[in-house]
Design a protein around this motif. Sequence first.
Motif, PDB file in Angstrom:
ATOM      1  N   THR A  50       0.810  -1.224   0.000  1.00 29.09           N
ATOM      2  CA  THR A  50       0.000   0.000   0.000  1.00 29.09           C
ATOM      3  C   THR A  50       0.840   1.270   0.000  1.00 29.09           C
ATOM      4  O   THR A  50       0.602   2.166  -0.828  1.00 29.09           O
ATOM      5  CB  THR A  50      -0.995  -0.006   1.168  1.00 29.09           C
ATOM      6  OG1 THR A  50      -1.816  -1.172   1.079  1.00 29.09           O
ATOM      7  CG2 THR A  50      -1.872   1.227   1.146  1.00 29.09           C
ATOM      8  N   VAL A  74       0.698   3.871  -3.158  1.00 30.82           N
ATOM      9  CA  VAL A  74       0.218   5.236  -2.905  1.00 30.82           C
ATOM     10  C   VAL A  74       1.288   6.250  -3.297  1.00 30.82           C
ATOM     11  O   VAL A  74       0.992   7.283  -3.914  1.00 30.82           O
ATOM     12  CB  VAL A  74      -0.178   5.381  -1.419  1.00 30.82           C
ATOM     13  CG1 VAL A  74      -0.280   6.842  -1.021  1.00 30.82           C
ATOM     14  CG2 VAL A  74      -1.493   4.665  -1.153  1.00 30.82           C
ATOM     15  N   LEU A 133       1.098   9.284  -6.020  1.00 30.28           N
ATOM     16  CA  LEU A 133       1.431  10.676  -5.696  1.00 30.28           C
ATOM     17  C   LEU A 133       2.534  11.203  -6.612  1.00 30.28           C
ATOM     18  O   LEU A 133       2.473  12.348  -7.076  1.00 30.28           O
ATOM     19  CB  LEU A 133       1.852  10.789  -4.232  1.00 30.28           C
ATOM     20  CG  LEU A 133       0.740  10.584  -3.203  1.00 30.28           C
ATOM     21  CD1 LEU A 133       1.319  10.591  -1.794  1.00 30.28           C
ATOM     22  CD2 LEU A 133      -0.348  11.648  -3.330  1.00 30.28           C
ATOM     23  N   LEU A 178      -8.165   1.243  -3.663  1.00 27.88           N
ATOM     24  CA  LEU A 178      -7.394   2.343  -4.238  1.00 27.88           C
ATOM     25  C   LEU A 178      -7.880   2.729  -5.632  1.00 27.88           C
ATOM     26  O   LEU A 178      -7.441   3.733  -6.186  1.00 27.88           O
ATOM     27  CB  LEU A 178      -5.912   1.980  -4.275  1.00 27.88           C
ATOM     28  CG  LEU A 178      -5.243   1.833  -2.899  1.00 27.88           C
ATOM     29  CD1 LEU A 178      -3.773   1.458  -3.050  1.00 27.88           C
ATOM     30  CD2 LEU A 178      -5.384   3.099  -2.066  1.00 27.88           C
ATOM     31  N   LEU A 235      -9.028   6.253  -6.253  1.00 32.87           N
ATOM     32  CA  LEU A 235      -8.143   7.367  -6.582  1.00 32.87           C
ATOM     33  C   LEU A 235      -8.338   7.843  -8.019  1.00 32.87           C
ATOM     34  O   LEU A 235      -7.898   8.940  -8.357  1.00 32.87           O
ATOM     35  CB  LEU A 235      -6.689   6.968  -6.341  1.00 32.87           C
ATOM     36  CG  LEU A 235      -6.331   6.656  -4.885  1.00 32.87           C
ATOM     37  CD1 LEU A 235      -4.864   6.250  -4.766  1.00 32.87           C
ATOM     38  CD2 LEU A 235      -6.644   7.835  -3.974  1.00 32.87           C
ATOM     39  N   LEU A 265      -3.060  14.480  -1.766  1.00 34.93           N
ATOM     40  CA  LEU A 265      -2.810  13.977  -0.416  1.00 34.93           C
ATOM     41  C   LEU A 265      -4.111  13.822   0.358  1.00 34.93           C
ATOM     42  O   LEU A 265      -4.333  12.816   1.046  1.00 34.93           O
ATOM     43  CB  LEU A 265      -1.862  14.925   0.316  1.00 34.93           C
ATOM     44  CG  LEU A 265      -0.463  15.063  -0.312  1.00 34.93           C
ATOM     45  CD1 LEU A 265       0.228  16.319   0.201  1.00 34.93           C
ATOM     46  CD2 LEU A 265       0.387  13.845  -0.034  1.00 34.93           C
ATOM     47  N   LEU A 323      -6.332  10.728  -0.207  1.00 39.62           N
ATOM     48  CA  LEU A 323      -6.040   9.503   0.537  1.00 39.62           C
ATOM     49  C   LEU A 323      -6.860   9.433   1.815  1.00 39.62           C
ATOM     50  O   LEU A 323      -7.267   8.351   2.248  1.00 39.62           O
ATOM     51  CB  LEU A 323      -4.547   9.427   0.843  1.00 39.62           C
ATOM     52  CG  LEU A 323      -3.664   9.365  -0.405  1.00 39.62           C
ATOM     53  CD1 LEU A 323      -2.201   9.549  -0.047  1.00 39.62           C
ATOM     54  CD2 LEU A 323      -3.872   8.043  -1.144  1.00 39.62           C
ATOM     55  N   ASP A 332     -10.238   8.368   0.593  1.00 35.36           N
ATOM     56  CA  ASP A 332     -10.226   6.953   0.227  1.00 35.36           C
ATOM     57  C   ASP A 332     -10.394   6.068   1.459  1.00 35.36           C
ATOM     58  O   ASP A 332     -11.188   5.121   1.457  1.00 35.36           O
ATOM     59  CB  ASP A 332      -8.912   6.624  -0.483  1.00 35.36           C
ATOM     60  CG  ASP A 332      -8.880   5.215  -1.027  1.00 35.36           C
ATOM     61  OD1 ASP A 332      -9.156   5.041  -2.215  1.00 35.36           O
ATOM     62  OD2 ASP A 332      -8.578   4.279  -0.259  1.00 35.36           O
ATOM     63  N   VAL A 333      -9.657   6.387   2.514  1.00 37.51           N
ATOM     64  CA  VAL A 333      -9.760   5.596   3.750  1.00 37.51           C
ATOM     65  C   VAL A 333     -11.135   5.752   4.375  1.00 37.51           C
ATOM     66  O   VAL A 333     -11.750   4.770   4.810  1.00 37.51           O
ATOM     67  CB  VAL A 333      -8.657   6.022   4.745  1.00 37.51           C
ATOM     68  CG1 VAL A 333      -8.847   5.330   6.096  1.00 37.51           C
ATOM     69  CG2 VAL A 333      -7.278   5.690   4.183  1.00 37.51           C
ATOM     70  N   ALA A 369      -3.214   3.390   3.576  1.00 41.75           N
ATOM     71  CA  ALA A 369      -3.142   4.292   2.415  1.00 41.75           C
ATOM     72  C   ALA A 369      -2.877   5.732   2.830  1.00 41.75           C
ATOM     73  O   ALA A 369      -2.325   6.523   2.050  1.00 41.75           O
ATOM     74  CB  ALA A 369      -4.439   4.217   1.614  1.00 41.75           C
ATOM     75  N   LEU A 370      -3.257   6.087   4.044  1.00 37.12           N
ATOM     76  CA  LEU A 370      -3.087   7.460   4.514  1.00 37.12           C
ATOM     77  C   LEU A 370      -1.701   7.707   5.091  1.00 37.12           C
ATOM     78  O   LEU A 370      -1.208   8.844   5.058  1.00 37.12           O
ATOM     79  CB  LEU A 370      -4.156   7.766   5.574  1.00 37.12           C
ATOM     80  CG  LEU A 370      -4.072   9.116   6.298  1.00 37.12           C
ATOM     81  CD1 LEU A 370      -4.189  10.263   5.300  1.00 37.12           C
ATOM     82  CD2 LEU A 370      -5.166   9.214   7.350  1.00 37.12           C
ATOM     83  N   ALA A 377       0.908   9.869   3.235  1.00 36.79           N
ATOM     84  CA  ALA A 377       0.553  11.291   3.168  1.00 36.79           C
ATOM     85  C   ALA A 377       0.896  11.990   4.478  1.00 36.79           C
ATOM     86  O   ALA A 377       1.397  13.124   4.480  1.00 36.79           O
ATOM     87  CB  ALA A 377      -0.935  11.436   2.856  1.00 36.79           C
TER      88      ALA A 377
END
Length: 445
Positions: A152, A156, A160, A192, A195, A375, A378, A381-382, A398-399, A402
């Motif tokens: 992950t 990610v 980015l 994901l 995104l 950023l 993310l 997304d979570v 996933a966060l 960031a």
Amino acid sequence: MRAVAVRVGTWRGLVAAAVLVGLGIRLADVLSRPHAVAMGDAAEYLGQANLLARGKGFIEPLVYAATHHAQPTAKLPPLYIMLMALCSLVGFKSFLAHRIWSAIIGASAVGLAAVVGRDLAGRRVGLLAAVIVAVYPNIWMSDALGLSETLTPILVLLVLWAAYRLQRRPTPAAAAWLGAAIGLAALGRDELVLLAPLVLLPLAIGSRTRSWTTRGRLLLAGGAACAALLGPWVGYNLTRFTHPVFITDRLGSALATANCDEAWHRNPGYWSFRCVLSAESGVHGDETVLDAAGERRALTYIDDHLGGLPVVEAERLGRTFAVYQIVPQIHLDVFVEGRPKWWAYAGLVMYYALVGLAVPGALLLRRRGTIIYPLLALVADVVITVLLTYGQTRFRAALEPALVLLAAVTMDSVLRSPRGRRPAPIAESDPRSAPVASRVPSDPT
């Protein structure tokens, strides 16, 4: 105090050292528990990888072990299985071998964090981000668990990197890179795929300074590249099951585990395996039929208890973001997933510190004219993932990158200008060491 500029050669050497430190920590974590047993999803990944290496395709390992029947499965996204199968292909088929291979793969996130941080706000930010990723338990602990969260942070960071590349140079090629990165990320962790609308769409069409023809070309290039990565797996799945399957077929099962009395009251906001077993009891067919039964049971339960849904959703978010059931959730992480107890607590403390540093980092980037919605996407997304399923620490994976990048921006600002003076520019030969905002014309979006 004036921070010392980091030269290109020195920066590369320091990043390489951070990668080695990160690799050492990950390998030490694996080797400190050499006899760990694969359970739950980890056992599925291990079994599927070994069967794939034997040429059996993507089949259910427990069913095959018991009956030698090749039952198709799409419970798990394929990328981590395929990477683990490479390890099995050369003869290393044990859980320990796969965990070591995961640690080696996971350490690449350190170097990627350096590159993304450099492109975002300069070389020192990249170096700080690399160091944090190397030592941050909430990132490196995943590498020893035999779970796809190993990938992950890497995926990610690739998204980015591609996103800020597209922002710097809005060309169809750059959009295609971003689309491909999102497609690859979705093959590693299916959530994901969000995104695409959260990052690709606004980057492609959001700028009012571009013509609609240009925006359309960017969106088409990005969408086509994403579809090209996902297409073979989706097409393969559409031929194997009773009901259509795209990336995975676990949403109904996830809903069933999260929407029952035990998941709403005994461990509020978490999940219960007994609930999904009850939902699938007496149902016959392939796993898409079982998944549909789980979805029906979950939606019926939600409809019957609709008034309690807002509270449960808040509890799910609270568990994931470590503001609710904090210690009980760590105990579950230790017992269910096998996280080392004291490193789980250390990760919690570092997580709080990174959140505290990330907020001013986001404000600093905005003040410099750097876009931050890739950023923030993310976070979205979570949140969406947790609201649709249940709350647990590893859904935050996933966060975490960031948070690291934004915290590194804050730390760099403190190093540069502790008394609020204007930061000195990073005037060196490598143009990539300049922050994104200094290399891009101002954009109203």
